[in-house]
Design a protein around this motif. Structure first.
Motif, short mmCIF file in Angstrom:
data_model
loop_
_atom_site.label_atom_id
_atom_site.label_comp_id
_atom_site.label_asym_id
_atom_site.label_seq_id
_atom_site.Cartn_x
_atom_site.Cartn_y
_atom_site.Cartn_z
N ARG A 277 0.82 -1.22 0.00
CA ARG A 277 0.00 0.00 0.00
C ARG A 277 0.85 1.27 0.00
NH1 ARG A 277 -2.91 0.19 5.85
NH2 ARG A 277 -1.18 1.05 7.06
N GLU A 278 2.06 1.18 0.53
CA GLU A 278 2.93 2.37 0.56
C GLU A 278 3.21 2.87 -0.87
OE1 GLU A 278 2.97 0.45 4.34
OE2 GLU A 278 3.37 -0.35 2.32
N LEU A 279 3.43 1.94 -1.80
CA LEU A 279 3.65 2.35 -3.19
C LEU A 279 2.43 3.08 -3.73
CD1 LEU A 279 5.21 0.54 -6.18
CD2 LEU A 279 2.82 1.20 -6.36
N TYR A 280 1.25 2.55 -3.40
CA TYR A 280 0.00 3.15 -3.88
C TYR A 280 -0.12 4.59 -3.37
CZ TYR A 280 -4.80 3.19 -5.61
OH TYR A 280 -5.94 3.48 -6.32
N ALA A 281 0.14 4.75 -2.05
CA ALA A 281 0.02 6.09 -1.46
C ALA A 281 1.01 7.05 -2.11
CB ALA A 281 0.27 6.00 0.05
N GLU A 282 2.20 6.56 -2.42
CA GLU A 282 3.23 7.40 -3.03
C GLU A 282 2.81 7.83 -4.43
OE1 GLU A 282 6.17 8.08 -5.79
OE2 GLU A 282 5.60 5.97 -5.51
N ARG A 283 2.15 6.93 -5.17
CA ARG A 283 1.66 7.28 -6.49
C ARG A 283 0.61 8.40 -6.39
NH1 ARG A 283 5.38 5.34 -7.97
NH2 ARG A 283 5.85 3.42 -9.05
N VAL A 284 -0.30 8.26 -5.44
CA VAL A 284 -1.36 9.26 -5.26
C VAL A 284 -0.74 10.62 -4.93
CG1 VAL A 284 -3.32 9.96 -3.82
CG2 VAL A 284 -3.11 7.58 -4.59
N GLN A 285 0.24 10.61 -4.02
CA GLN A 285 0.90 11.87 -3.64
C GLN A 285 1.59 12.52 -4.84
OE1 GLN A 285 3.25 10.29 -0.55
NE2 GLN A 285 1.44 10.13 0.81
N THR A 286 2.28 11.70 -5.64
CA THR A 286 3.00 12.24 -6.81
C THR A 286 2.02 12.87 -7.79
OG1 THR A 286 4.64 10.50 -6.56
CG2 THR A 286 4.60 11.64 -8.68
N ILE A 287 0.90 12.19 -8.04
CA ILE A 287 -0.12 12.71 -8.97
C ILE A 287 -0.66 14.04 -8.46
CG2 ILE A 287 -2.45 12.34 -9.87
CD1 ILE A 287 -1.82 9.31 -9.83
N LYS A 288 -1.04 14.09 -7.17
CA LYS A 288 -1.68 15.29 -6.64
C LYS A 288 -0.69 16.45 -6.50
CE LYS A 288 -5.59 15.23 -5.68
NZ LYS A 288 -6.81 15.42 -6.54
N LYS A 289 0.59 16.11 -6.37
CA LYS A 289 1.61 17.18 -6.29
C LYS A 289 1.73 17.85 -7.67
CE LYS A 289 6.22 16.69 -5.79
NZ LYS A 289 6.74 15.34 -5.74
N LEU A 290 1.75 17.03 -8.73
CA LEU A 290 1.93 17.57 -10.08
C LEU A 290 0.61 18.06 -10.69
CD1 LEU A 290 4.37 14.86 -11.51
CD2 LEU A 290 4.93 17.19 -10.78
N MET A 291 -0.51 17.46 -10.27
CA MET A 291 -1.84 17.82 -10.82
C MET A 291 -2.84 17.89 -9.68
SD MET A 291 -1.66 15.19 -14.04
CE MET A 291 -0.53 14.04 -13.26
N PRO A 292 -2.87 18.99 -8.92
CA PRO A 292 -3.75 19.07 -7.73
C PRO A 292 -5.22 18.82 -8.05
CG PRO A 292 -2.19 20.90 -7.78
CD PRO A 292 -2.04 20.18 -9.10
N GLN A 293 -5.67 19.13 -9.28
CA GLN A 293 -7.08 18.92 -9.62
C GLN A 293 -7.33 17.54 -10.21
OE1 GLN A 293 -7.99 22.12 -12.28
NE2 GLN A 293 -8.13 23.66 -10.66
N ALA A 294 -6.30 16.69 -10.25
CA ALA A 294 -6.46 15.37 -10.87
C ALA A 294 -7.50 14.54 -10.13
CB ALA A 294 -5.13 14.64 -10.89
N CYS A 295 -8.18 13.68 -10.90
CA CYS A 295 -9.18 12.77 -10.33
C CYS A 295 -8.56 11.38 -10.23
CB CYS A 295 -10.39 12.71 -11.26
SG CYS A 295 -11.61 11.48 -10.77
N ILE A 296 -8.63 10.80 -9.04
CA ILE A 296 -8.10 9.44 -8.84
C ILE A 296 -9.23 8.52 -8.39
CG2 ILE A 296 -6.46 8.00 -7.57
CD1 ILE A 296 -4.68 10.49 -7.30
N GLY A 297 -9.49 7.50 -9.20
CA GLY A 297 -10.51 6.50 -8.88
C GLY A 297 -9.84 5.21 -8.47
N VAL A 298 -10.49 4.47 -7.59
CA VAL A 298 -9.86 3.31 -6.97
C VAL A 298 -10.76 2.09 -7.05
CG1 VAL A 298 -8.87 2.41 -4.82
CG2 VAL A 298 -8.81 4.89 -5.30
N ASP A 299 -10.21 0.95 -7.53
CA ASP A 299 -10.92 -0.33 -7.44
C ASP A 299 -10.56 -0.98 -6.11
OD1 ASP A 299 -10.51 -1.37 -10.94
OD2 ASP A 299 -12.03 -0.13 -9.95
N VAL A 300 -11.55 -1.46 -5.38
CA VAL A 300 -11.28 -2.14 -4.10
C VAL A 300 -12.25 -3.32 -3.94
CG1 VAL A 300 -12.78 -0.55 -2.81
CG2 VAL A 300 -10.95 -1.83 -1.61
N ILE A 301 -11.71 -4.41 -3.44
CA ILE A 301 -12.52 -5.62 -3.22
C ILE A 301 -12.79 -5.76 -1.73
CG2 ILE A 301 -12.47 -8.15 -3.33
CD1 ILE A 301 -10.73 -7.94 -5.83
N VAL A 302 -14.03 -6.02 -1.36
CA VAL A 302 -14.33 -6.32 0.05
C VAL A 302 -14.70 -7.79 0.20
CG1 VAL A 302 -15.11 -4.04 0.78
CG2 VAL A 302 -16.73 -5.62 -0.25
N GLY A 303 -14.37 -8.36 1.38
CA GLY A 303 -14.78 -9.73 1.67
C GLY A 303 -13.86 -10.80 1.11
#
Ligand code: SF4
Length: 442
Positions: A277-303
């Motif tokens: 998950r640390e890699l994922y968080a780092e990707r999100v931070q990098t995107i938002k740093k370079l593109m603050p208005q960027a939209c990030i959608g996430v697939d997640v599985i429950v259960g």
């Protein structure tokens, strides 16, 4: 002239393939009609990601028989590749065609005459190594352009590699030619790049020959298409080079749909995902740093099996602290021939549903926060031919759904707008900025 109707279940890739197969039929003189217009032939392109996909296929066959009892019914696609016998036993089905065969429909079934037995055309998925070009055209405002197919990953819950085979791609040269062909039509403003594991683009005949970054750099130079959108990309394949390129590119929009699946490293390991998950968080931070208005959608599985209360809370809190805009929440369902079946303990259906609703609530909260954060900002909206109660709709670059009073001149046009409010239906209300204003407020 025989009439043929198509129905597509599943992903953007399936839509691009159905649209390509439909063009093959029209080129052979068939008339394409709607599902309810009593066709002579039904082509149903299936999905098999979840159990529901199977049920939907059976329901569609029943509906087709009710509308046109004498029609020839062919089932193609992922479910047809995985369970040909089960489909062949569905009353009313005339033919079943697997992953490779769906593109040879017109050659394999020259007459579409009903036979006494169901015809099954399905070879082992290992043999499905050819890349079949596809793009959707004519049935939607945006075109889905297939750039990659299959997958070499082996996530424990997933049947897609079994349904679509190994990872393989089109060449950059051919994709550019397809994009120019689409641009020549003159009425497509946005192309969505689609695939199974899109970021794994570049494998041809089993060898890596090209890179995804080089593909998007080449597409950014194509004239006649105003914007490109990446449909989905694995976090471990979303390099800083890709993020930096999108941030400064002319045409690639700041919208990233990135599968996470779980916010617990223990569960990610059991899922056989290729990151923590640390890699994922780092990707999100990098995107938002370079593109603050960027939209990030996430697939997640429950259960997912072994997802205890602790692991679920890890996922919930991880998502809650991430600067993301929406979630696609999937409830885990057992799929045949997947390694997840061996993982214990399984999570009760009631708990799966409970967790799913908690993440849906979180997704709504994230979306409203992201939308409201953009009130006052200006964007470009591609208005779709989607009219509802006198209002038209479209998406901004960063995937905000906009509503405005219907204006026929704005359909399939890109207009510059400022977001003025977010209405209770979670739609952005706008005022136009350019010289021929549309009416404000839906
Ligand atoms: S990356 Fe994993 S989840 Fe996605 S298609 Fe491949 S095996 Fe399935």
């Amino acid at each position: 002239m025989k009439k043929v109707a198509f129905y597509t279940l599943g992903c953007k890739l399936n839509y691009s393939e159905t649209s390509t197969i439909a063009r093959q039929f029209e080129q052979r003189g068939f008339q394409k009609v709607e599902f309810q217009e009593t066709p002579d032939i039904y082509i149903i392109n299936t999905c098999s990601v979840t159990e529901n996909a199977d049920k939907k296929c059976r329901k569609l066959v029943k509906e087709a028989q009710r509308i046109a009892p004498n029609a020839y019914i062919a089932i193609v696609g992922c479910y047809a590749q995985l369970k040909p016998e089960a489909i062949a036993n569905i009353e009313g089905v005339d033919a079943v065609l697997g992953a490779a065969e769906k593109f040879m429909l017109l050659d394999l079934i020259p007459t579409f005459e009903k036979q006494s037995t169901t015809q099954v055309f399905n070879q082992p998925i290992e043999n499905s190594t050819t890349f079949h070009h596809s793009y959707s055209y004519g049935d939607r405002t945006r075109t889905f352009l297939k750039v990659q197919d299959g997958c070499n990953y082996n996530c424990a819950f997933c049947t897609i590699p079994l349904a679509r085979g190994e990872s393989r791609s089109d060449s950059i040269a051919h994709i550019i030619a397809s994009a120019k062909e689409i641009a020549k039509q003159g009425d497509i403003k946005e192309i969505v790049l689609t695939g199974v594991n899109t970021g794994d683009f570049g494998i041809q005949q089993g060898r890596r020959k090209e890179r995804f970054i080089d593909l998007i750099k080449a597409l950014d130079e194509v004239e006649g298409i105003e914007r490109f959108r990446i449909s989905s990309i694995e976090p471990n394949l979303l390099s800083n080079e890709i993020i930096e390129f999108v941030a400064q590119s002319k045409k690639f929009v700041p919208h990233f749909h990135i599968p996470l699946q779980s916010g617990s490293n223990h569960i990610l390991k059991l899922m056989n995902r290729r990151y923590e998950r640390e890699l994922y968080a780092e990707r999100v931070q990098t995107i938002k740093k370079l593109m603050p208005q960027a939209c990030i959608g996430v697939d997640v599985i429950v259960g997912f099996p072994a997802e205890g209360e602790h692991e679920f809370l890890e996922t919930y809190e991880f998502l809650n602290q991430l600067d993301i805009a929406y979630l696609h929440v999937f409830t885990y369902s057992e799929r045949p021939n997947t390694r997840a079946l061996e993982i214990k303990p399984s999570v009760s259906p009631a708990l799966r549903n409970e967790r799913s609703s908690q993440l849906h609530i979180l997704s709504d909260k994230k979306k409203r926060y992201f939308y409201e954060k953009n009130i006052g900002n200006t964007f470009h909206v591609l208005f779709e031919n989607d009219i509802d109660e006198g209002n038209m709709h479209g998406f901004t670059e960063n995937y905000i759904r906009v509503t405005a009073k219907y204006d026929p001149l704005a359909i399939n046009d890109i207009r510059q707008v400022r977001i003025t409010d977010i209405n209770p239906k979670m739609l952005a209300e706008v005022e136009e900025i350019a010289n021929n204003p549309i009416v404000h407020h839906a």
